[in-house]
Design an enzyme around this catalytic site. Structure first.
Site, PDB file in Angstrom:
ATOM      1  N   LYS A   1      -6.254 -12.435   1.061  1.00  0.00           N
ATOM      2  CA  LYS A   1      -7.553 -11.888   0.662  1.00  0.00           C
ATOM      3  C   LYS A   1      -8.671 -12.912   0.896  1.00  0.00           C
ATOM      4  O   LYS A   1      -8.444 -14.025   1.352  1.00  0.00           O
ATOM      5  CB  LYS A   1      -7.504 -11.478  -0.805  1.00  0.00           C
ATOM      6  CG  LYS A   1      -6.494 -10.351  -1.090  1.00  0.00           C
ATOM      7  CD  LYS A   1      -6.923  -9.057  -0.449  1.00  0.00           C
ATOM      8  CE  LYS A   1      -6.251  -7.828  -1.019  1.00  0.00           C
ATOM      9  NZ  LYS A   1      -4.793  -7.786  -0.946  1.00  0.00           N
TER      10      LYS A   1
HETATM   11  C1  PLP Z   1      -6.656  -1.957  -2.349  1.00  0.00           C
HETATM   12  C2  PLP Z   1      -5.748  -2.888  -3.101  1.00  0.00           C
HETATM   13  N1  PLP Z   1      -5.678  -2.782  -4.435  1.00  0.00           N
HETATM   14  C3  PLP Z   1      -4.908  -3.597  -5.173  1.00  0.00           C
HETATM   15  C4  PLP Z   1      -4.124  -4.567  -4.587  1.00  0.00           C
HETATM   16  C5  PLP Z   1      -3.243  -5.419  -5.436  1.00  0.00           C
HETATM   17  O1  PLP Z   1      -3.639  -6.765  -5.386  1.00  0.00           O
HETATM   18  P1  PLP Z   1      -2.706  -7.890  -5.994  1.00  0.00           P
HETATM   19  O2  PLP Z   1      -1.669  -8.217  -4.965  1.00  0.00           O
HETATM   20  O3  PLP Z   1      -3.629  -9.048  -6.268  1.00  0.00           O
HETATM   21  O4  PLP Z   1      -2.107  -7.349  -7.235  1.00  0.00           O
HETATM   22  C6  PLP Z   1      -4.160  -4.717  -3.193  1.00  0.00           C
HETATM   23  C7  PLP Z   1      -3.331  -5.732  -2.545  1.00  0.00           C
HETATM   24  O5  PLP Z   1      -3.068  -5.756  -1.394  1.00  0.00           O
HETATM   25  C8  PLP Z   1      -4.975  -3.853  -2.435  1.00  0.00           C
HETATM   26  O6  PLP Z   1      -5.034  -3.942  -1.094  1.00  0.00           O
END
Ligand code: PLP
Length: 412
Positions: A210
């Protein structure tokens, strides 16, 4: 280290290219991976300072990250967490989501947006997306609203912010909370309006690929102190006093458990890596913007290749560069194109297979491809090309030259 400074990145002094492996260095054209995390010596020093400090878990660096994130987004409060998934869970819980409730989520998202609703006993209702932006489609949203609806969870897909005014109008009329999934949108905004403004809050991700990569991590931002304080308590077992406050010499060690919570806090080792990188976020966005425009120009007239556009008035975080592949006009489908690019040493990814087509959700919710036809089609067509601040102009050009050559050989 034999590393070079990233070109065109003024604020990135000390940011360096990853050193190539001997195999890559020998190859004529080194592979271009889909993503590369590029850190500088200052980032490494910030982490080692924590390792030497005697305090590894949540403490002063997590606090500092919260202050920095809140300032970047112009929000009053931020809570550092171990993932965006945790942030979404806590935000839904703060909205009162529970058994018998619906949470409306777009089909083009990562499963986390829907999954955490299920963990709270609620039902995710999967909404179709707009064909041009792949953001939540308001008409389908209104069609799928029921009396059970409690939360709308728009996803700022690929970094493009959703238009929030119409969503807020629907939420106000239906007395619903909005929880923004801003996992792709740390630096994106709509005319200066950033995630978490006028909503219950927004979930951010600091996952390895990210905008602010710290390995695993996330944050919940909100202007509502009550939301953040409840989420903070739930994120650490419902304990009244965090460990860092309890364990200072002379502090009272006794604590109470005021609520039943979870373990979702962010350790200082990782928070420090976030604090060190934060000042570069706008320069990184600008670099990704320049690369995205370079891609746009090079791919403008390639048959069957349609880059996603940014709508006027919006600033995308440019987290992903997504093109749609129309198999008929391009002469090959998305999977064939990905394979051909892979064979030429270019990594790609897919964001996303729509969640209503995932096995677990199909069997739990009874969803079918026809429920979200726009997302189903997009799910077969979307391809994410490499986009990150350390990608060079030459690498970007190599991706587009190879892509054009592949399509030229196959297009009818
Ligand atoms: C649109 C979206 N929401 C939520 C997440 C979840 O993020 P995390 O891995 O920090 O929990 C991601 C992760 O790729 C995502 O792309």
């Amino acid at each position: 280290m034999s590393e070079s400074i990233v070109p065109g990145l003024p604020a990135a002094r000390g940011i360096t290219h990853r050193r190539r492996s001997p195999i890559e260095a020998c190859a004529d054209a080194p592979p271009i991976p889909f993503h590369r995390t590029v850190l500088c010596e200052g980032d490494v020093a910030a982490v080692t300072a924590v390792l030497r400090s005697g305090w590894l878990t949540t403490g002063p660096r997590a606090k500092e990250l919260e202050t920095g994130i809140a300032a970047l987004l112009g929000r009053r409060h931020a809570l550092a967490l171990n993932s965006a998934t945790s942030a979404l869970f806590l935000a839904y819980k703060a909205a009162g989501v529970g058994p018998g409730d619906d949470v409306l989520v777009p089909a083009m998202t990562f499963v986390a947006t829907a999954e955490v609703a299920l963990h709270l006993g609620a039902r995710p209702v999967i909404v179709d997306v707009d064909d041009e932006t792949l953001l939540l489609d308001l008409k389908d949203l209104e069609r799928k609203l029921t009396r059970r609806a409690r939360v709308i969870a728009p996803v700022h897909y690929a970094g493009h912010p959703c238009a929030m005014a119409p969503l807020r109008a629907i939420a106000a009329a239906e007395r619903l909370a909005i929880v923004e999934d801003a996992a792709h949108c740390l630096t994106g905004h709509e005319g200066g309006h950033r995630p978490g403004e006028g909503t219950l809050g927004a979930a951010l991700s600091f996952y390895a690929t990210k905008e602010l990569p710290i390995g695993e991590g996330g944050a919940l931002v909100s202007d509502d102190e009550g939301v953040i304080e409840r989420a903070r308590r739930w994120s650490l077992h419902g304990i009244s006093k965090p460990a860092h406050a309890r364990m200072q010499v002379g502090a009272r060690a006794i604590y109470d458990v005021e609520d039943i919570g979870f373990k979702m806090n962010l350790p200082d080792v990782l928070a420090a890596l976030g604090v060190a990188q934060l000042p570069r976020m706008e320069a990184h966005r600008a670099r990704r913007e320049a690369l995205a425009q370079r891609y746009d120009a090079a791919l403008a007239f390639v048959p069957g290749i349609r880059p996603l556009r940014v709508r006027p008035g919006f600033t995308s975080a440019r987290h992903l560069y997504v093109v749609r592949v129309d198999a008929k006009s391009a002469g090959l489908d998305r999977d064939e194109l990905a394979a051909e690019l892979g064979a030429r040493g270019i990594g790609t990814s897919v964001h996303f297979t729509p969640i209503h087509e995932m096995t677990a959700l199909k069997s739990l919710l009874g969803t079918r491809p026809g429920d979200c036809p726009v997302a189903s089609r997009a799910g077969r067509e979307v391809l994410s090309l490499p986009l990150h601040p350390a990608l060079t102009d030459e690498e970007c050009d190599r991706v587009t030259n190879e892509l054009r050559a592949i399509v030229a050989a196959r297009a009818p």
